[in-house]
Each structure stands twice: as C-alpha cells, then as structure tokens.
Design an enzyme around this catalytic site. Structure first.
Site, PDB file in Angstrom:
ATOM      1  N   GLU A  37     -29.211  -4.581 -13.785  1.00 48.92           N
ATOM      2  CA  GLU A  37     -28.370  -5.645 -14.333  1.00 48.92           C
ATOM      3  C   GLU A  37     -29.189  -6.925 -14.405  1.00 48.92           C
ATOM      4  O   GLU A  37     -29.776  -7.347 -13.396  1.00 48.92           O
ATOM      5  CB  GLU A  37     -27.133  -5.877 -13.453  1.00 48.92           C
ATOM      6  CG  GLU A  37     -26.229  -6.959 -14.051  1.00 48.92           C
ATOM      7  CD  GLU A  37     -25.042  -7.366 -13.186  1.00 48.92           C
ATOM      8  OE1 GLU A  37     -25.147  -7.289 -11.941  1.00 48.92           O
ATOM      9  OE2 GLU A  37     -24.023  -7.799 -13.749  1.00 48.92           O
ATOM     10  N   LYS A 154     -14.551  -2.774 -15.308  1.00 41.72           N
ATOM     11  CA  LYS A 154     -15.168  -3.018 -13.993  1.00 41.72           C
ATOM     12  C   LYS A 154     -14.198  -3.838 -13.147  1.00 41.72           C
ATOM     13  O   LYS A 154     -13.750  -4.907 -13.581  1.00 41.72           O
ATOM     14  CB  LYS A 154     -16.487  -3.788 -14.160  1.00 41.72           C
ATOM     15  CG  LYS A 154     -17.098  -4.213 -12.828  1.00 41.72           C
ATOM     16  CD  LYS A 154     -18.345  -5.052 -13.008  1.00 41.72           C
ATOM     17  CE  LYS A 154     -18.776  -5.669 -11.690  1.00 41.72           C
ATOM     18  NZ  LYS A 154     -19.843  -6.665 -11.861  1.00 41.72           N
ATOM     19  N   GLN A 220     -23.826  -5.024   1.198  1.00 46.91           N
ATOM     20  CA  GLN A 220     -24.577  -4.252   0.200  1.00 46.91           C
ATOM     21  C   GLN A 220     -25.705  -3.493   0.892  1.00 46.91           C
ATOM     22  O   GLN A 220     -26.336  -4.016   1.793  1.00 46.91           O
ATOM     23  CB  GLN A 220     -25.171  -5.221  -0.826  1.00 46.91           C
ATOM     24  CG  GLN A 220     -25.455  -4.594  -2.151  1.00 46.91           C
ATOM     25  CD  GLN A 220     -25.889  -5.639  -3.169  1.00 46.91           C
ATOM     26  OE1 GLN A 220     -26.979  -6.170  -3.059  1.00 46.91           O
ATOM     27  NE2 GLN A 220     -25.031  -5.919  -4.137  1.00 46.91           N
ATOM     28  N   SER A 254     -27.125   5.654  14.043  1.00 50.01           N
ATOM     29  CA  SER A 254     -26.421   6.929  13.891  1.00 50.01           C
ATOM     30  C   SER A 254     -26.428   7.469  12.459  1.00 50.01           C
ATOM     31  O   SER A 254     -26.656   8.676  12.276  1.00 50.01           O
ATOM     32  CB  SER A 254     -24.988   6.804  14.412  1.00 50.01           C
ATOM     33  OG  SER A 254     -25.020   6.458  15.770  1.00 50.01           O
ATOM     34  N   ASP A 335     -21.355  11.196  25.559  1.00 47.40           N
ATOM     35  CA  ASP A 335     -22.331  10.431  26.344  1.00 47.40           C
ATOM     36  C   ASP A 335     -22.724  11.228  27.585  1.00 47.40           C
ATOM     37  O   ASP A 335     -23.863  11.197  28.044  1.00 47.40           O
ATOM     38  CB  ASP A 335     -21.750   9.077  26.778  1.00 47.40           C
ATOM     39  CG  ASP A 335     -21.798   8.053  25.642  1.00 47.40           C
ATOM     40  OD1 ASP A 335     -22.591   8.262  24.702  1.00 47.40           O
ATOM     41  OD2 ASP A 335     -21.047   7.074  25.694  1.00 47.40           O
ATOM     42  N   GLY A 465     -33.749   5.592  27.157  1.00 51.05           N
ATOM     43  CA  GLY A 465     -32.387   5.670  26.623  1.00 51.05           C
ATOM     44  C   GLY A 465     -32.331   6.486  25.342  1.00 51.05           C
ATOM     45  O   GLY A 465     -31.292   7.043  24.996  1.00 51.05           O
ATOM     46  N   GLN A 472     -26.516  12.650  22.967  1.00 52.31           N
ATOM     47  CA  GLN A 472     -25.093  12.501  22.633  1.00 52.31           C
ATOM     48  C   GLN A 472     -24.851  12.760  21.152  1.00 52.31           C
ATOM     49  O   GLN A 472     -23.842  13.343  20.771  1.00 52.31           O
ATOM     50  CB  GLN A 472     -24.527  11.154  23.107  1.00 52.31           C
ATOM     51  CG  GLN A 472     -25.168   9.883  22.535  1.00 52.31           C
ATOM     52  CD  GLN A 472     -24.658   9.515  21.157  1.00 52.31           C
ATOM     53  OE1 GLN A 472     -23.527   9.833  20.827  1.00 52.31           O
ATOM     54  NE2 GLN A 472     -25.495   8.894  20.356  1.00 52.31           N
TER      55      GLN A 472
HETATM   56  P1  NAP Z   1     -20.275  -2.540  28.723  1.00 49.61           P
HETATM   57  O1  NAP Z   1     -19.068  -1.682  28.843  1.00 49.61           O
HETATM   58  O2  NAP Z   1     -20.126  -3.902  28.150  1.00 49.61           O
HETATM   59  O3  NAP Z   1     -20.915  -2.658  30.187  1.00 49.61           O
HETATM   60  C1  NAP Z   1     -22.035  -3.429  30.442  1.00 49.61           C
HETATM   61  C2  NAP Z   1     -22.259  -3.558  31.943  1.00 49.61           C
HETATM   62  O4  NAP Z   1     -23.442  -4.325  32.105  1.00 49.61           O
HETATM   63  C3  NAP Z   1     -21.150  -4.309  32.660  1.00 49.61           C
HETATM   64  O5  NAP Z   1     -21.075  -3.841  33.968  1.00 49.61           O
HETATM   65  C4  NAP Z   1     -21.661  -5.746  32.635  1.00 49.61           C
HETATM   66  O6  NAP Z   1     -21.183  -6.538  33.688  1.00 49.61           O
HETATM   67  C5  NAP Z   1     -23.133  -5.529  32.835  1.00 49.61           C
HETATM   68  N1  NAP Z   1     -23.917  -6.641  32.315  1.00 49.61           N
HETATM   69  C6  NAP Z   1     -23.833  -7.173  31.082  1.00 49.61           C
HETATM   70  N2  NAP Z   1     -24.751  -8.178  30.950  1.00 49.61           N
HETATM   71  C7  NAP Z   1     -25.386  -8.261  32.141  1.00 49.61           C
HETATM   72  C8  NAP Z   1     -26.409  -9.102  32.649  1.00 49.61           C
HETATM   73  N3  NAP Z   1     -26.960 -10.056  31.869  1.00 49.61           N
HETATM   74  N4  NAP Z   1     -26.820  -8.939  33.914  1.00 49.61           N
HETATM   75  C9  NAP Z   1     -26.276  -7.975  34.686  1.00 49.61           C
HETATM   76  N5  NAP Z   1     -25.296  -7.149  34.275  1.00 49.61           N
HETATM   77  C10 NAP Z   1     -24.858  -7.288  33.018  1.00 49.61           C
HETATM   78  O7  NAP Z   1     -21.391  -1.833  27.836  1.00 49.61           O
HETATM   79  P2  NAP Z   1     -21.722  -0.259  27.788  1.00 49.61           P
HETATM   80  O8  NAP Z   1     -21.029   0.366  26.648  1.00 49.61           O
HETATM   81  O9  NAP Z   1     -21.539   0.285  29.157  1.00 49.61           O
HETATM   82  O10 NAP Z   1     -23.268  -0.301  27.374  1.00 49.61           O
HETATM   83  C11 NAP Z   1     -24.229  -0.773  28.281  1.00 49.61           C
HETATM   84  C12 NAP Z   1     -25.635  -0.496  27.779  1.00 49.61           C
HETATM   85  O11 NAP Z   1     -25.866   0.891  27.664  1.00 49.61           O
HETATM   86  C13 NAP Z   1     -25.940  -1.099  26.405  1.00 49.61           C
HETATM   87  O12 NAP Z   1     -27.245  -1.603  26.405  1.00 49.61           O
HETATM   88  C14 NAP Z   1     -25.850   0.093  25.490  1.00 49.61           C
HETATM   89  O13 NAP Z   1     -26.677  -0.062  24.327  1.00 49.61           O
HETATM   90  C15 NAP Z   1     -26.389   1.183  26.373  1.00 49.61           C
HETATM   91  N6  NAP Z   1     -25.905   2.487  25.952  1.00 49.61           N
HETATM   92  C16 NAP Z   1     -26.862   3.388  25.601  1.00 49.61           C
HETATM   93  C17 NAP Z   1     -26.471   4.627  25.185  1.00 49.61           C
HETATM   94  C18 NAP Z   1     -27.527   5.625  24.791  1.00 49.61           C
HETATM   95  O14 NAP Z   1     -27.207   6.596  24.110  1.00 49.61           O
HETATM   96  N7  NAP Z   1     -28.758   5.433  25.206  1.00 49.61           N
HETATM   97  C19 NAP Z   1     -25.115   4.982  25.129  1.00 49.61           C
HETATM   98  C20 NAP Z   1     -24.159   4.047  25.527  1.00 49.61           C
HETATM   99  C21 NAP Z   1     -24.576   2.796  25.937  1.00 49.61           C
HETATM  100  P3  NAP Z   1     -19.842  -7.457  33.532  1.00 49.61           P
HETATM  101  O15 NAP Z   1     -18.711  -6.486  33.610  1.00 49.61           O
HETATM  102  O16 NAP Z   1     -19.948  -8.386  34.674  1.00 49.61           O
HETATM  103  O17 NAP Z   1     -19.940  -8.137  32.210  1.00 49.61           O
END
Ligand code: NAP
Length: 503
Positions: A37, A154, A220, A254, A335, A465, A472
C-alpha cells in the site's frame, strides 16, 4: 487442498513524507508481502505524478494499493477534496492496481457511487475507518460501503474488547455470502485475532509492518512474524486454534514454541497470542479454540469456564492450561510437569533439603513438587507473614528472604522475578551466601541469570528456567495433540530467540 503462495495475503504499507524514499522502501518490502500500500497522503500532493506512480507499480512486482486519504477521514492529506480527486484521477490514469477511497469522499463528492469516476483498470476499494470503536451497527457500515458499487469493501475498526473480533469476522462471512471481496481489520492490541485469521476466512489481505518498531498501528505484527511464525497463508477454516490468554502478554515466547512444534509435526494447528483483559468477554470467543495456555492474571478465574479440573490444578492451586475434551473444557497445571522435568537430575541424584525463594503462583507449583520429593523445605519471602501462611499449607518452615544467609541445603529454587530482564545484574541473594549443590532459577529471560552464573562459578549445578518453560509447554502440547512433543526442537527455538536477544 491447494496451498496459497507464501506472503500472498500480507500487505505492507509504505508511509513516508519524502518522494525519494518510496522506491527504496518498495525494494525493502517486496518479497515480504503480496500487496504494497502506498500511503500517498504522507507525500506532498504536488510531488505525486502519473509517471512516478507507474514506475512504483512496476517496481513493486505485487499488486499496489494507492491511498490518498484526507485528514478528517483518518489520513494525512490536509488539502481540499478537489485536490484529493485530482490525485485520484492520476492514480486511475497510471493504472495502479487498487485505489482505496474513503466512503466520506465518495458520499460527499461522488454522489455516493464510485461509478462516477473515470473508467480505469484500477480496482476500487471503498473504506470505512473507525478509530474509536467497533460500532454496534457493523452491518449498516457494510451496506453503506456496498452501495457505492466498489470492487472491494474495507472495514477497519478499533477493537475495544475481544468479541469485537468476532463481529468483524461475521462481516467477512457476510461478504463471502454476497461474493463481495472484503478487507477486514480490527485495529489495536485486541485486534490480533483478526489480523491473523481474517485472510483465512475471506479477507483479501491483512496489514503488517516491515520490521519491529515500525508498526503503523498497535497490535500489528511484522510481515516475517505473520509469514514464519503464524504461516497465515496456510491457515484454513478447519485449522485447529490454540493460544495464550493473559494480560499483559509482552513478547511471549509461547507462540514461537508451539507453532514451531505444530509445523515440525505437520499439524494443521496455530497458536495465537491473546492479550485478554476481560475473561468474560473473551469467553464469547472460546468456541474458536481447541486449547489454551493461561497466564497472569487469569490462572484462577479461568476455572469458572472449565467443566473438569485435573488433580494438578488442585495441587498447584491454579490452572495454566485448558484442553477441549469432547465438548468440555478441562483445566490442568503443567508448570508442575515443567518443574519435574527441570529437576529430574537432582531428584535422581537424591535431594533431602531445599530452600524455596518466593511465595507466589510459581512457588505454589514448586512447593507441590518439593512436598512429594524432599524431606525438609524452608520458604523464604520478603514478607514474613506471607512466607508463614504459604509454608503452613505444606508443612514447610518459613523465614524472611533477608535471612537467606542463615540457610544452606541441597537445592535452592528461585521463584521470585529478581534477575529478570532488564534488571539482569540483580540476584535474590548475595553470591557469597550460595551454599547449595543445585540452584534452579525459574527466571528464563535472560537464559543465564546472575544467580545461575554465581552458582556455576562456585562449582554448583545451575538449572535454567528455560528447562521448566519448555517442559510445561511440551506437556501442554501433548495434552492438546495427543502426540509426543518435539522437546529438542522447542528447546532450540527458545534458546535461539533468547540468544538473538529479541526480548
Ligand atoms: P508472582 O505470583 O507474582 O510471585 C512472585 C513472588 O516473588 C512473590 O512471592 C513476590 O513477593 C516475590 N517477589 C517479587 N518481587 C520481588 C523482589 N524484588 N524481591 C523479592 N521477592 C520478590 O509471580 P509468579 O507467577 O510466581 O512468577 C515468578 C517468576 O517465575 C517470574 O519471574 C516468572 O517469569 C517465573 N516463571 C517461570 C516459569 C518457567 O516456565 N520458567 C513459569 C512460571 C513462572 P510479594 O508477594 O511480596 O510481592
């Protein structure tokens, strides 16, 4: 079934304010798309000449759409309609393949019909743009356009919710029934479904950007994403659809992983990014899909839409996968499988103690695995009360994250996001307090986190990780397709993408 030539349904728009840039941009776009375009309304009106239009058309090598839209109708041209129609006549004289003219100009200055334009080989697209919404009366918009006697209608509208995609696709069906060629575009980040699927349902084309960062509208895709990841030219009405539901999705890995696996096994399936804010509204589109990955913030609420719940969901306290079994949705948590796969080596070697950092969603999946496999587990979180409440439900010990130096164990599992891109120099605990044989960091972007580097530098075994991510995803793939997932391929696709630092 006859396959379309690759790239055939992708249109790249060239918008540049300088005439001398148009030819180089055409050279860059051709080969990536089936239509180009030319947004002539971005150029100074007096620079648009018949001979130039002819040379651009010749150079493009694919059908060219010429657009010279006025500012009040969503374009860039600020001059009069008389001048607009002068440029329109030049486009027709040059025999450019398509002219895209907005319905407002047709109605206000051409008596509502394109038949009043001079005869030409050029095919006439009449367009309607709504940058605020996908209006309730889409059928009236379609009728209004069809009355102008175009070759193509369109309709481009802003998707404010997921079901707007559905309504736009209904217009594509209607046009198919009427044998009226149509271009349907849902603009905005919620319009991705239409951008990927509309051509397979009959839309003449879909718009794409030439490269990342050059999108002309939010949501996009780049032409290479549509070609290589989604292979949109080969999507058919019976292609089984999957996707990841979450918000915000960011640059989720993903779609890359699952589409590569589908292609590898020759499965007629596609996996789409579905940035969903409102799950209830999205549920109107559930019929389109055969399986879904579920991520933050919908891992709990998605269970309202599942008729069956696997024990893995009860174990992990959340669902990350929906599988259509017969006519019913079943929720799973994969997971847990990812964690088991990542920790298979340490478990084989024998683990008796572990420290779990974090008390969020991913920690819950890790805790359910550790509960089965490890005798002594302590949960450390920055909020002691959260750590205690979490640990209490598993019979684990609990402490503050700041007291990490007081602990050592066979295995450390980090489930906090500390160390994730862009804050790659951070670590959840100081390097000199790493007293663990195995260190598993769930963060997978970057692949080698500061924590993993420090652990390996001390001779400990680091587990990335990435292994969990692929584990998963592989389990999801198997639940959806009943086939063994090509794990090595999935792993190398993610690795290549992370190494290329595209995220
Ligand atoms: P979430 O439910 O938000 O839990 C995060 C946890 O980390 C909470 O306990 C939080 O504490 C704590 N946290 C956050 N920021 C922090 C900091 N600056 N210092 C210390 N503790 C901290 O998240 P999630 O789903 O569990 O995911 C957590 C991590 O795992 C992410 O990085 C995600 O990418 C990774 N993950 C990886 C996979 C994989 O396949 N490899 C799968 C799932 C998740 P508070 O409760 O005090 O905020």
């Amino acid at each position: 079934m006859k396959m379309a030539k690759p790239h055939q349904k992708i249109c790249i728009a060239i918008r540049d304010a300088h005439v001398e840039n148009v030819a180089p941009l055409i050279a860059q776009a051709r080969g990536e798309c089936g239509f180009i375009e030319l947004r002539l309304d971005y150029l100074p009106a007096d620079s648009i000449r018949v001979d130039l239009l002819r040379s651009w058309k010749e150079q493009a090598g694919v059908p060219v759409i010429a657009t010279f839209r006025r500012k009040p109708n969503g374009g860039e041209f600020e001059g009069s309609t008389a001048k607009q129609l002068e440029v329109v006549r030049a486009i027709l004289e040059a025999g450019v393949d398509f002219l895209d003219l907005e319905i407002e100009t047709v109605e206000e200055h051409l008596g509502g019909s394109l038949r009043s334009l001079p005869p030409s080989v050029t095919k006439l697209i009449v367009s309607s743009h709504n940058f605020a919404e996908t209006p309730a009366g889409l059928a009236e918009v379609y009728d209004r356009l069809a009355q102008a006697h175009p070759d193509v209608v369109k309709i481009a509208t802003l998707a404010n919710c997921y079901s707007d995609n559905l309504r736009l696709m209904q217009m594509v069906n209607r046009a198919q029934t009427d044998q009226m060629p149509i271009i349907a575009v849902a603009m905005g980040e919620l319009g991705g479904l239409t951008r990927i699927l509309a051509p397979s349902r009959g839309s003449l084309l879909t718009y794409a950007s030439m490269e990342k960062g050059k999108e002309s509208a939010p949501g996009q895709f780049t032409a290479s994403e549509l070609n290589e990841i989604y292979r949109i030219d080969e999507i058919q009405v019976d292609t089984r659809l999957y996707g990841v539901v979450g918000y915000p999705l960011g640059h989720s890995l993903s779609p890359l992983v699952h589409n590569a696996a589908f292609q590898h096994l020759g499965l007629n399936c596609r996996y789409l990014p579905l940035p969903v804010k409102d799950l209830k509204d999205f549920s109107l589109c559930l019929d389109w899909f055969s399986g879904l990955s579920i991520t933050i913030p919908h891992k709990l609420d998605i269970m309202h839409y599942a008729q069956g719940v696997d024990s893995s969901v009860r174990e992990a306290g959340a669902a990350n996968t929906l599988v259509l079994q017969g006519a019913q949705w079943h929720a799973y948590n994969t997971d847990i499988n990812g964690i088991e796969l990542a920790l298979a080596g340490p478990f084989r070697a024998g683990i008796t103690s572990a420290v779990l950092l974090g008390a969020g969603g991913a920690a819950r999946a890790a805790a359910s695995v550790l509960k089965r496999k490890v005798d002594h587990v302590v949960v450390l979180a920055r909020d002691l009360e959260k750590a205690r409440a979490f640990a209490g439900s598993y019979g684990f010990g609990a402490d503050r994250l700041s007291r990490a130096g007081h602990y050592s164990a066979d295995l450390l599992v980090n489930t906090t996001p500390v160390g994730m891109t862009p804050r790659v120099d951070e670590s959840p605990l100081p390097d000199d307090l790493l007293n663990y044989r195995y260190v598993f960091d769930m963060v997978y972007n970057p692949m080698e986190t500061h924590l993993l580097r420090a652990a390996r530098a001390r001779g400990h075994c680091g587990i990335a990780g990435l292994d969990m991510f692929v584990g998963q995803a592989a389990r999801q793939f198997e639940l959806w397709t009943g086939q063994t997932a090509p794990v090595n391929l999935m792993q190398s696709v993610v690795r290549r993408q992370l190494e290329a630092n595209h995220f």
